[in-house]
Scaffold this active site. Structure first.
Site, mmCIF file in Angstrom:
data_model
loop_
_atom_site.group_PDB
_atom_site.id
_atom_site.type_symbol
_atom_site.label_atom_id
_atom_site.label_comp_id
_atom_site.label_asym_id
_atom_site.label_seq_id
_atom_site.Cartn_x
_atom_site.Cartn_y
_atom_site.Cartn_z
ATOM 1 N N ASP A 89 -6.333 8.766 -4.639
ATOM 2 C CA ASP A 89 -5.499 9.283 -5.725
ATOM 3 C C ASP A 89 -6.016 8.885 -7.101
ATOM 4 O O ASP A 89 -5.667 9.516 -8.100
ATOM 5 C CB ASP A 89 -4.055 8.809 -5.532
ATOM 6 N N ASP A 140 -16.236 7.686 5.341
ATOM 7 C CA ASP A 140 -15.478 6.622 5.979
ATOM 8 C C ASP A 140 -15.871 5.273 5.370
ATOM 9 O O ASP A 140 -17.054 4.924 5.312
ATOM 10 C CB ASP A 140 -15.780 6.643 7.479
ATOM 11 N N ASP A 159 -7.638 -0.153 -0.684
ATOM 12 C CA ASP A 159 -6.369 0.545 -0.890
ATOM 13 C C ASP A 159 -6.220 1.530 0.246
ATOM 14 O O ASP A 159 -6.523 2.714 0.125
ATOM 15 C CB ASP A 159 -6.399 1.266 -2.242
ATOM 16 N N SER A 160 -5.766 1.014 1.386
ATOM 17 C CA SER A 160 -5.815 1.848 2.582
ATOM 18 C C SER A 160 -4.417 2.237 3.027
ATOM 19 O O SER A 160 -3.433 1.567 2.732
ATOM 20 C CB SER A 160 -6.551 1.086 3.687
ATOM 21 N N SER A 161 -4.349 3.339 3.763
ATOM 22 C CA SER A 161 -3.094 3.738 4.380
ATOM 23 C C SER A 161 -2.822 2.834 5.587
ATOM 24 O O SER A 161 -3.594 1.922 5.883
ATOM 25 C CB SER A 161 -3.137 5.223 4.740
ATOM 26 N N ASP A 162 -1.748 3.078 6.300
ATOM 27 C CA ASP A 162 -1.341 2.204 7.397
ATOM 28 C C ASP A 162 -2.274 2.349 8.597
ATOM 29 O O ASP A 162 -2.938 3.375 8.747
ATOM 30 C CB ASP A 162 0.111 2.533 7.783
ATOM 31 N N TYR A 228 8.069 2.121 -0.647
ATOM 32 C CA TYR A 228 7.324 1.738 0.556
ATOM 33 C C TYR A 228 8.320 1.153 1.569
ATOM 34 O O TYR A 228 9.343 0.604 1.185
ATOM 35 C CB TYR A 228 6.226 0.720 0.224
HETATM 36 N N1 AAT Z 1 -3.014 4.360 -3.878
HETATM 37 C C1 AAT Z 1 -1.881 4.273 -3.035
HETATM 38 C C2 AAT Z 1 -1.988 5.077 -1.837
HETATM 39 C C3 AAT Z 1 -2.596 4.674 -0.700
HETATM 40 S S1 AAT Z 1 -3.862 5.664 -0.364
HETATM 41 C C4 AAT Z 1 -4.707 5.257 1.022
HETATM 42 C C5 AAT Z 1 -5.952 6.138 1.106
HETATM 43 O O1 AAT Z 1 -6.820 5.605 2.103
HETATM 44 C C6 AAT Z 1 -5.704 7.601 1.490
HETATM 45 O O2 AAT Z 1 -6.147 8.437 0.453
HETATM 46 C C7 AAT Z 1 -6.530 7.785 2.775
HETATM 47 O O3 AAT Z 1 -7.121 9.066 2.883
HETATM 48 C C8 AAT Z 1 -7.579 6.696 2.611
HETATM 49 N N2 AAT Z 1 -8.239 6.269 3.863
HETATM 50 C C9 AAT Z 1 -7.679 6.129 5.081
HETATM 51 N N3 AAT Z 1 -8.603 5.727 5.973
HETATM 52 C C10 AAT Z 1 -9.779 5.601 5.307
HETATM 53 C C11 AAT Z 1 -11.101 5.224 5.693
HETATM 54 N N4 AAT Z 1 -11.397 4.894 6.959
HETATM 55 N N5 AAT Z 1 -12.077 5.205 4.741
HETATM 56 C C12 AAT Z 1 -11.791 5.534 3.454
HETATM 57 N N6 AAT Z 1 -10.551 5.905 3.045
HETATM 58 C C13 AAT Z 1 -9.555 5.936 3.952
HETATM 59 C C14 AAT Z 1 -2.120 3.519 0.140
HETATM 60 C C15 AAT Z 1 -0.759 3.755 0.730
HETATM 61 C C16 AAT Z 1 -0.108 2.579 1.417
HETATM 62 C C17 AAT Z 1 1.047 3.034 2.308
HETATM 63 C C18 AAT Z 1 1.932 1.931 2.766
HETATM 64 N N7 AAT Z 1 2.928 2.362 3.741
#
Ligand code: AAT
EC number: 2.5.1.16
Length: 292
Positions: A89, A140, A159-162, A228
């Site tokens: 983002d 990745d 800054d990763s998703s879950d 969150y």
């Molecule tokens: N900035 C706040 C939002 C996030 S974004 C998390 C990002 O990680 C997403 O855009 C997703 O596409 C990216 N992502 C996921 N897996 C990978 C990977 N293996 N390599 C690179 N990018 C990746 C964080 C939200 C937190 C939510 C809490 N519940």
């Protein structure tokens, strides 16, 4: 499910679901990796959702993005090279670019659709991409880090998703090992580390791995983000062997070196007091994270 409301339902927080009233769905698409949705909420501005999980809202994104960046970058003097994993983002980039000592900002986001959708619907967040120090890599994060030359970065921000879906490996031991390799001695990492109310078992695992891998300091900090799950989120902050890093006593205050704050607007959440306070843990979490 209540008609006209978005409810965040996931096995990662069984038996509960935070809901937001939907004014209008603005975007829905399937990328190669996940379902991407943007909606206008009644009270939190626009909301970005991936696979049914809220990634950010316009109203409270400042709390997360400012903390995940300034906790690590204010803890070391003169950060120059910074790597962001995830964070498509652009909000983390926006915050990193406030630091005038920084010369190079690399970002590796897996999903180009997240980048494009953010530029279209969240200009005040995606403004991070306008900084000329930023280089975007689509791919990745795990593979990207494996290819990084040893000792390249002063700081890595994950800054990763879950850990359900494409981010799963970003919570596993081999990933932390390659982060440590990519950092210079005394370099720092800050990773999204879930909620003390919901995920103590995940946190316990991350802490155990990090204590084995990072020979400098290993600390957990947390902050409040109302949208969150459980309303809080934490960060794992570690440093590699080398010049010692005391995360609880920031040496590089942001107020002094905020750059180009006109286009980005001022900091809304982070300050030095909240930095120190973020490391104070409730007793139930302290027992697991910092056993005596
Ligand atoms: N900035 C706040 C939002 C996030 S974004 C998390 C990002 O990680 C997403 O855009 C997703 O596409 C990216 N992502 C996921 N897996 C990978 C990977 N293996 N390599 C690179 N990018 C990746 C964080 C939200 C937190 C939510 C809490 N519940």
């Amino acid at each position: 499910v209540i008609p006209g409301w978005f409810s965040e339902i996931s096995p990662m927080w069984p038996g509960e679901a935070h809901s937001l009233k939907v004014e209008k769905i603005l975007f829905q698409g399937n990328s190669e990796y996940q379902k991407v949705m943007v909606f206008q909420s009644s009270t939190y501005g626009k909301v970005l959702v991936l696979d049914g999980v809220i990634q950010l809202t316009e109203r409270d994104e400042c709390a997360y993005q400012e903390m995940i960046v300034h906790l690590p970058l204010c803890s070391i003097s003169n950060p120059k090279k910074v790597l962001v994993i995830g964070g498509g983002d652009g909000g983390v980039l926006r915050e990193v670019s406030r630091h005038s000592s920084v010369e190079q900002i690399d970002i590796c986001e897996i999903d180009k659709m997240v980048v494009d959708v953010s530029k279209q619907f969240f200009p005040a967040v995606a403004v991070g991409y306008e900084d000329p120090r930023v280089t975007l890599h689509i791919g990745d994060g795990v593979a990207f880090l494996k290819a990084v030359t040893e000792g390249t970065y002063d700081a890595v921000i994950v800054d990763s998703s879950d850990p359900i879906g494409p981010a799963q490996e970003l919570f596993e031991k081999p990933f932390f090992e390659s982060v440590a390799r990519a950092l210079r001695p005394g370099g720092v990492v800050c990773t999204q580390a879930e909620s003390i109310w919901l995920h103590m078992h995940i946190i316990e695992d991350i802490v155990k791995n990090c204590r084995q891998i990072f020979k400098g300091s290993v600390n957990y900090a947390w902050t409040t983000v109302p949208t969150y799950p459980s309303g809080v989120i934490g960060f794992m902050l570690c440093s590699t062997e080398g010049p010692p890093v005391d995360f609880k006593h920031p040496v590089n205050p942001i107020d002094a070196n905020d750059r180009q704050s006109k286009s980005k607007g001022p900091l809304k959440f982070y300050n030095s007091e909240i930095h120190a306070a973020a490391f104070c843990l409730p007793s139930f979490a302290k027992k697991v994270i910092e056993p005596k």
